[in-house]
Design a protein around this motif. Sequence first.
Motif, mmCIF file in Angstrom:
data_model
loop_
_atom_site.group_PDB
_atom_site.id
_atom_site.type_symbol
_atom_site.label_atom_id
_atom_site.label_comp_id
_atom_site.label_asym_id
_atom_site.label_seq_id
_atom_site.Cartn_x
_atom_site.Cartn_y
_atom_site.Cartn_z
ATOM 1 N N THR A 3 42.579 32.672 2.362
ATOM 2 C CA THR A 3 43.712 31.802 2.065
ATOM 3 C C THR A 3 44.962 32.657 1.940
ATOM 4 N N LEU A 4 46.074 32.073 2.222
ATOM 5 C CA LEU A 4 47.339 32.764 2.124
ATOM 6 C C LEU A 4 47.914 32.510 0.733
ATOM 7 N N GLU A 7 53.881 32.531 1.359
ATOM 8 C CA GLU A 7 54.353 31.822 2.551
ATOM 9 C C GLU A 7 54.938 32.871 3.496
ATOM 10 N N ARG A 53 51.528 30.596 13.970
ATOM 11 C CA ARG A 53 50.158 30.211 14.324
ATOM 12 C C ARG A 53 49.337 31.449 14.702
ATOM 13 N N ARG A 56 48.616 33.328 11.466
ATOM 14 C CA ARG A 56 47.576 32.678 10.650
ATOM 15 C C ARG A 56 46.192 32.811 11.288
ATOM 16 N N ASN A 57 46.126 32.680 12.614
ATOM 17 C CA ASN A 57 44.835 32.815 13.302
ATOM 18 C C ASN A 57 44.264 34.225 13.148
ATOM 19 N N TYR A 59 45.019 36.279 10.563
ATOM 20 C CA TYR A 59 45.278 36.743 9.203
ATOM 21 C C TYR A 59 44.124 37.547 8.604
#
Length: 88
Positions: A3-4, A7, A53, A56-57, A59
């Motif tokens: 999880t991030l 932000e 994106r 996040r992919n 991360y």
Amino acid sequence: MDTLEFEPQVLAGRGVSFSLPCPQGPVECMVTIKALQDCFWLEPNADDIRILRAFRNGYGRIRAIAERKVLAHPATHLELTTADFARR
């Protein structure tokens, strides 16, 4: 899935900045656009939505590399480039 806790922010033409939580305090990190293009399938001239994106992919891998780099060389700021993701 990781999880991030922050932000991430796109830094125009440079990369994506994010904060990496560490026991000694957060480390401000940036992964370059070039690294996202070379290692995370980001297409050239992508807009901010596509850049985030790709970030996040990737991360999980980005965070793992950042954590290893901070352990090896403690710092408060860290920049990840294509070289950081090269297989050794």
